[in-house]
Scaffold this motif. Structure first.
Motif, PDB file in Angstrom:
ATOM      1  N   MET A 158       0.826  -1.210   0.000  1.00 21.93           N
ATOM      2  CA  MET A 158       0.000   0.000   0.000  1.00 21.93           C
ATOM      3  C   MET A 158       0.859   1.260   0.000  1.00 21.93           C
ATOM      4  SD  MET A 158      -1.134   2.637   2.173  1.00 21.93           S
ATOM      5  CE  MET A 158      -0.728   1.978   3.785  1.00 21.93           C
TER       6      MET A 158
ATOM      7  N   MET B   8       2.444   1.739  -3.443  1.00 23.21           N
ATOM      8  CA  MET B   8       1.480   2.158  -4.455  1.00 23.21           C
ATOM      9  C   MET B   8       1.211   3.653  -4.354  1.00 23.21           C
ATOM     10  SD  MET B   8      -1.133  -1.085  -4.224  1.00 23.21           S
ATOM     11  CE  MET B   8      -2.466  -0.276  -5.069  1.00 23.21           C
ATOM     12  N   LEU B   9       1.057   4.148  -3.133  1.00 22.24           N
ATOM     13  CA  LEU B   9       0.769   5.570  -2.947  1.00 22.24           C
ATOM     14  C   LEU B   9       1.923   6.435  -3.425  1.00 22.24           C
ATOM     15  CD1 LEU B   9      -0.953   5.586   0.571  1.00 22.24           C
ATOM     16  CD2 LEU B   9      -2.038   5.893  -1.663  1.00 22.24           C
TER      17      LEU B   9
ATOM     18  N   GLU C 116      -5.196   2.120  -8.000  1.00 25.34           N
ATOM     19  CA  GLU C 116      -5.530   3.154  -7.023  1.00 25.34           C
ATOM     20  C   GLU C 116      -5.872   2.495  -5.684  1.00 25.34           C
ATOM     21  OE1 GLU C 116      -9.093   6.400  -6.108  1.00 25.34           O
ATOM     22  OE2 GLU C 116      -9.058   5.255  -7.988  1.00 25.34           O
ATOM     23  N   VAL C 117      -5.351   3.049  -4.614  1.00 22.74           N
ATOM     24  CA  VAL C 117      -5.743   2.604  -3.279  1.00 22.74           C
ATOM     25  C   VAL C 117      -7.107   3.215  -2.968  1.00 22.74           C
ATOM     26  CG1 VAL C 117      -5.190   2.602  -0.823  1.00 22.74           C
ATOM     27  CG2 VAL C 117      -3.351   2.376  -2.514  1.00 22.74           C
TER      28      VAL C 117
ATOM     29  N   PHE D   5      -7.835   1.431   2.758  1.00 22.07           N
ATOM     30  CA  PHE D   5      -6.895   0.567   3.477  1.00 22.07           C
ATOM     31  C   PHE D   5      -7.250   0.595   4.953  1.00 22.07           C
ATOM     32  CE2 PHE D   5      -2.902   0.070   5.894  1.00 22.07           C
ATOM     33  CZ  PHE D   5      -2.556  -1.211   5.489  1.00 22.07           C
TER      34      PHE D   5
ATOM     35  N   LEU E   5      -6.564  -4.308   1.945  1.00 24.24           N
ATOM     36  CA  LEU E   5      -6.195  -3.331   0.924  1.00 24.24           C
ATOM     37  C   LEU E   5      -7.168  -3.452  -0.232  1.00 24.24           C
ATOM     38  CD1 LEU E   5      -4.343  -1.228  -0.404  1.00 24.24           C
ATOM     39  CD2 LEU E   5      -2.844  -3.113  -1.118  1.00 24.24           C
TER      40      LEU E   5
ATOM     41  N   MET F 234      -8.382  -2.069  -3.844  1.00 27.45           N
ATOM     42  CA  MET F 234      -7.744  -1.404  -4.982  1.00 27.45           C
ATOM     43  C   MET F 234      -8.654  -1.392  -6.199  1.00 27.45           C
ATOM     44  SD  MET F 234      -4.162  -3.500  -4.698  1.00 27.45           S
ATOM     45  CE  MET F 234      -5.061  -5.002  -4.299  1.00 27.45           C
TER      46      MET F 234
END
Length: 271
Positions: free
Chosen positions: A69, A72-73, A83-84, A87, A96, A98
């Motif tokens: 996570m 990814m950010l 896209e998150v 979470f 998580l 997505m």
């Protein structure tokens, strides 16, 4: 995340209250493959709502999901990743949620349409150059070979290495034999870039002839460029040496460093 091989009609994963309401009405399918130990689910079929993917795990797997996570950010500023959406983390569990990515995996593309093989490889090499062009100074994650060797040693000592999953060249080897072979390739002088960490055909999404994103980025960080090159080269092996050679040329390496290539192939066996 991507469409993959699913088990339809599965029971939904246990959800925190803050996530349950938003996911009501989705059809759940559990993926038949994914990060070891994590529950990976595709959520689809809710009217006027996008498809989603959910990863869920406990303890050490929760830590891996948390790592993914955070990466990814950070990566989304430079390259397309899922896209998150949400979470949630407790002391021993993580969820998580997505977005689903467009396209199909590079492996699916090569298996279903062998003729466009060179074009697929060119697209993969172009995306890898784009990833490796991210400024190292901007990356907060260290994934170099010293870090991975330490983690590999921990996995060997814990009996967590799947020796039955070794490549054909190392069939019948023990984890200790792989470790000893690694030592013979040291010291290693790295060429540091921002790496994906598991740059395989299963983790790269292709749409309209271009790579439109990557998934499973939990190992991303600064490391030697061969961390990614070795895994991609190995993944392409089942489609022929010509594509492997083309990958290096399109990336910009006329003469690959065989010592580094072999080191990272050995290292990957331990994960």
């Amino acid at each position: 995340m991507r469409p993959s091989e699913h088990r339809p009609g599965c029971v939904a994963a246990p959800l925190p209250a803050s996530m349950a309401a938003a996911l009501a009405g989705y059809t759940w399918e559990r993926e038949a493959s994914g990060e070891s130990g994590a529950g990976v689910y595709r959520l689809h079929g809710k009217k006027d709502c996008p498809d989603l993917f959910l990863k869920h795990g406990n303890d050490a797997v929760a830590d891996q999901i948390t790592d993914e996570m955070t990466r990814m950010l950070w990566l989304v500023r430079y390259i397309p990743v899922p896209e998150v959406v949400q979470f949630v983390r407790t002391p021993d569990r993580a969820w998580l949620l997505m977005s689903a990515m467009n396209g199909v995996t590079a492996r699916h593309m090569l298996e279903s349409q062998p003729e466009p093989g060179p074009a697929v490889v060119d697209a993969l090499a172009a995306f890898l150059r784009r990833l490796h062009a991210i400024p190292v100074s901007a990356c907060p994650f260290n994934a170099d070979h010293t870090v991975r060797l330490r983690l590999a040693r921990q996995r060997i000592d814990a009996g967590a290495v799947d020796v039955d999953d070794f490549d054909d060249e190392r069939e019948g080897w023990t984890a200790e034999q792989v470790w000893e072979a690694l030592q013979r390739h040291l010291p290693l002088v790295p060429d540091p870039v921002v790496t994906h960490g598991d740059f395989s055909l299963d983790n790269l999404m292709i749409h309209d002839g271009a790579v439109v994103g990557c998934i499973d980025v939990g190992r991303a960080g600064v490391a030697d460029c061969y961390q990614d090159l070795a895994i991609l080269w190995n993944s392409l092996g089942e489609f022929g040496e010509a594509l492997q050679e083309r990958m290096f040329l399109q990336y910009g390496l006329a003469v690959p460093d065989q010592r580094k290539l072999q080191f990272h192939l050995l290292l990957d066996e331990l994960f």
